[in-house]
Scaffold this motif. Structure first.
Motif, short mmCIF file in Angstrom:
data_model
loop_
_atom_site.label_atom_id
_atom_site.label_comp_id
_atom_site.label_asym_id
_atom_site.label_seq_id
_atom_site.Cartn_x
_atom_site.Cartn_y
_atom_site.Cartn_z
N GLN A 192 3.19 5.31 2.67
CA GLN A 192 3.69 3.88 3.38
C GLN A 192 2.57 3.42 2.35
N ALA A 193 1.64 3.06 2.93
CA ALA A 193 1.36 1.85 1.72
C ALA A 193 1.22 1.83 0.37
N LEU A 194 1.30 2.97 -0.31
CA LEU A 194 1.59 2.96 -1.33
C LEU A 194 2.98 2.83 -2.23
N LYS A 195 4.11 2.88 -1.23
CA LYS A 195 5.64 2.58 -1.69
C LYS A 195 5.36 0.74 -1.11
N SER A 196 4.54 -0.04 0.07
CA SER A 196 4.82 -0.81 0.00
C SER A 196 4.17 -1.99 -1.00
N VAL A 198 -6.81 -3.92 5.38
CA VAL A 198 -5.57 -4.75 5.44
C VAL A 198 -3.80 -3.96 4.95
N ALA A 199 -4.08 -3.29 4.53
CA ALA A 199 -2.43 -2.35 3.23
C ALA A 199 -2.17 -1.07 4.52
N PHE A 236 -5.53 3.96 -4.71
CA PHE A 236 -4.80 4.15 -4.47
C PHE A 236 -4.76 5.33 -3.81
N GLN A 237 -4.63 6.31 -4.49
CA GLN A 237 -5.06 8.07 -3.90
C GLN A 237 -5.34 7.90 -2.39
N SER A 238 -6.03 7.11 -1.68
CA SER A 238 -6.70 7.08 -1.00
C SER A 238 -5.91 6.09 0.53
N LEU A 239 -4.92 6.17 0.23
CA LEU A 239 -4.07 5.54 0.66
C LEU A 239 -2.16 6.05 1.14
#
Length: 348
Positions: A302-306, A121-122, A296-299
């Motif tokens: 760009q996914a973290l920014k979004s 999803v992310a 979160f660290q696994s993303l």
């Protein structure tokens, strides 16, 4: 020391809408009347074909549909493999209804904060390149600011607002018409045509199975994103976003819509929703209290920014002592520069 009870400070807040409403109470019945409604009888009745973006799909084509109707359909937006993986990740989280009220029917099941329950999803839904470009166009914010004797530019990137999987079961009734931008107190204005800069959120809905009028396809009111804030939609003004598995329905949050009644005996309408909002606004779902830091660290960066784990330029969302949380979580994302894109000496 005696602490006085908290005051109701809501009366001190300015309002652009309350002055146009007359409230009355008779026994248990509360009524509200719009005193000076704007005369507006515009009503659009597009077909599913009218709403569907032709191949090859481009951001320009989707944006054109959204400007006119407030909604757009894109065929095969995500592959069946991605859609099935999202379902496999999320569906185990279904549980008995835990909310009160009738906004969601008793027969509707939901899983919230799906962006934190599925990396698919992310990464593949939220960060789909086409969706990201569309979000940047409608809800990205870029402006200039005077700081000292310099003029700086800053960009606030769109961020996750909410993500939900809704499964409408047999017997569910129509959901009330509503605009999703009410969470940000967005006051819609009557407009002859769409103007950029006023939207606070945009949605993408992905069908996990065929969505029909009978099993609860999203019904929305085309053109209502151009209506005055206090115009009330009528049932006959709605159309149904009937789509197939993997298709997407894009919609502006300023558009009236609602889930539909499921009149079937044994069909469920399963659909994943992703709402993105301006990076400078509060997110609808607080995903940070329930999500382990390791997730979160696994993303990806760009996914973290979004998701919202980054500073919204110029200075919104710092961590500790003016640190960008993204660079704390992903040190490799730092390029050594500050978070203002450009600074120019002002010539007065």
């Amino acid at each position: 020391m005696t602490v006085p009870p908290p005051k109701d400070l809501s009366e001190l807040a300015p309002s652009g809408t309350l002055s146009n409403v007359e409230f009355s109470v008779e026994g248990d019945v509360k009524t509200a009347k719009i005193k000076n409604p704007i005369k507006d009888e515009r009503s659009l009745k597009p077909t599913v074909d009218d709403l569907t973006v032709s191949e090859p799909v481009t951001v320009d084509k989707i944006a054109e549909k959204l400007e006119i109707y407030g909604g757009a359909i894109v065929k095969n937006h995500l592959s069946e493999e991605i859609v099935d993986k999202m379902w496999d990740d999320i569906s185990p989280h279904f549980k008995k209804r835990t909310w009160n009220g009738d906004f969601f029917p008793q027969e509707t099941l939901r899983v919230t904060a799906t962006v934190c329950k599925s990396k698919t999803v992310a990464e593949d839904f939220m960060c789909n390149p086409l969706f990201m470009e569309l979000c940047a166009r409608f809800i990205g914010k870029k402006n200039t600011f005077v700081i000292g004797d310099e003029l700086t530019t800053a960009y606030s990137e769109p961020q996750h607002c909410s993500s939900t999987l809704l499964s409408i079961g047999p017997g569910a009734k129509d959901q009330p018409y509503h605009r999703d931008d009410i969470i940000h107190h967005n006051i819609c204005q009557y407009r002859e045509k769409y103007e950029y800069g006023h939207e606070t959120a945009i949605a993408c809905a992905i069908a996990h199975n065929k969505a029909t009028k009978a099993n609860g396809a999203t019904r929305f009111v085309p053109g209502s994103h151009l209506w005055d804030h206090q115009r009330v939609p009528k049932p006959e003004e709605a159309v149904y976003a009937e789509i197939e598995k993997g298709d997407a329905f894009f919609m502006l949050a300023s558009c009236f819509h609602g889930g539909s009644a499921n009149t079937t005996k044994d069909e469920w309408r399963n659909m994943s929703f992703m709402f993105m909002t301006q990076g400078l606004l509060r997110q609808e779902i607080n995903i940070f209290l329930e999500t382990p830091l390791e997730y979160f660290q696994s993303l990806s960066v760009q996914a973290l920014k979004s998701i919202g784990v980054a500073v919204s330029q110029p200075f919104c969302g710092w961590y500790r002592d003016l640190e960008d949380p993204l660079k704390v979580m992903k040190p490799e994302s730092s390029n050594g520069s500050d978070d203002i894109e450009n600074a120019f000496k002002l010539v007065v």
